[in-house]
Motif scaffolding. Structure first.
Motif, PDB file in Angstrom:
ATOM      1  N   PRO A  22     -63.615 -34.311 -13.514  1.00 39.72           N
ATOM      2  CA  PRO A  22     -62.671 -34.104 -14.623  1.00 39.72           C
ATOM      3  C   PRO A  22     -63.159 -34.666 -15.962  1.00 39.72           C
ATOM      4  N   GLN A  31     -63.516 -32.525 -19.346  1.00 36.51           N
ATOM      5  CA  GLN A  31     -62.642 -32.880 -20.464  1.00 36.51           C
ATOM      6  C   GLN A  31     -63.400 -33.474 -21.642  1.00 36.51           C
ATOM      7  N   LYS A  76     -59.666 -19.334  -9.837  1.00 34.69           N
ATOM      8  CA  LYS A  76     -59.282 -19.997 -11.090  1.00 34.69           C
ATOM      9  C   LYS A  76     -60.400 -19.906 -12.133  1.00 34.69           C
ATOM     10  N   THR A 107     -60.313 -23.153 -17.496  1.00 31.36           N
ATOM     11  CA  THR A 107     -59.102 -23.811 -18.015  1.00 31.36           C
ATOM     12  C   THR A 107     -58.146 -24.154 -16.881  1.00 31.36           C
ATOM     13  N   GLU A 108     -57.969 -23.233 -15.950  1.00 32.98           N
ATOM     14  CA  GLU A 108     -57.071 -23.470 -14.812  1.00 32.98           C
ATOM     15  C   GLU A 108     -57.598 -24.585 -13.911  1.00 32.98           C
ATOM     16  N   LEU A 129     -59.424 -27.188 -14.880  1.00 31.99           N
ATOM     17  CA  LEU A 129     -59.161 -28.451 -15.581  1.00 31.99           C
ATOM     18  C   LEU A 129     -57.690 -28.823 -15.479  1.00 31.99           C
ATOM     19  N   GLU A 130     -56.779 -27.889 -15.709  1.00 32.89           N
ATOM     20  CA  GLU A 130     -55.344 -28.175 -15.613  1.00 32.89           C
ATOM     21  C   GLU A 130     -54.981 -28.656 -14.213  1.00 32.89           C
ATOM     22  N   MET A 131     -55.537 -28.012 -13.207  1.00 30.46           N
ATOM     23  CA  MET A 131     -55.284 -28.383 -11.819  1.00 30.46           C
ATOM     24  C   MET A 131     -55.751 -29.816 -11.546  1.00 30.46           C
ATOM     25  N   LEU A 187     -56.323 -32.262 -13.712  1.00 28.31           N
ATOM     26  CA  LEU A 187     -55.569 -33.248 -14.491  1.00 28.31           C
ATOM     27  C   LEU A 187     -54.185 -33.520 -13.902  1.00 28.31           C
ATOM     28  N   LYS A 188     -53.667 -32.557 -13.126  1.00 28.53           N
ATOM     29  CA  LYS A 188     -52.391 -32.760 -12.430  1.00 28.53           C
ATOM     30  C   LYS A 188     -52.591 -33.498 -11.109  1.00 28.53           C
TER      31      LYS A 188
END
Length: 87
Positions: free
Chosen positions: A29, A33, A64, A67-68, A70-72, A74-75
């Motif tokens: 990550p 990021q 994915k 972007t998807e 990274l979002e995944m 980070l969650k």
């Protein structure tokens, strides 16, 4: 994946622009990021490679985009356990 913006930072880290890299799915990550490479990120990438082996060559986060992914991450979401892998 190095660009003209890549530079070596103190403490054996490398700062790289990862916005469009095809390697995002194997990257930690903090690499995605912030573009900051370190030994810890290498361990993450090794883990994703082992996941590929145990998944018989499946592509990580296959459905994915960058972007998807990274979002995944980070969650707090991670790759699923391979089917034949014991608990």
């Amino acid at each position: 994946y190095y660009t003209s913006e890549s530079k070596l930072l103190p403490g054996k880290s490398l700062l790289v622009n990862m916005t469009s890299s095809p390697l995002v799915k194997w990257s930690a990550p903090e690499v995605i990021q912030y573009g900051k490479f370190s030994f810890k990120g290498d361990i993450w990438s090794f883990g994703v490679t082992i996941w590929e082996i145990l998944s018989y060559g499946q592509i990580p986060y296959a459905t994915k985009n960058n972007t998807e992914v990274l979002e995944m991450l980070l969650k707090g979401e991670r790759l699923p356990k391979p089917l034949d892998c014991p608990d």
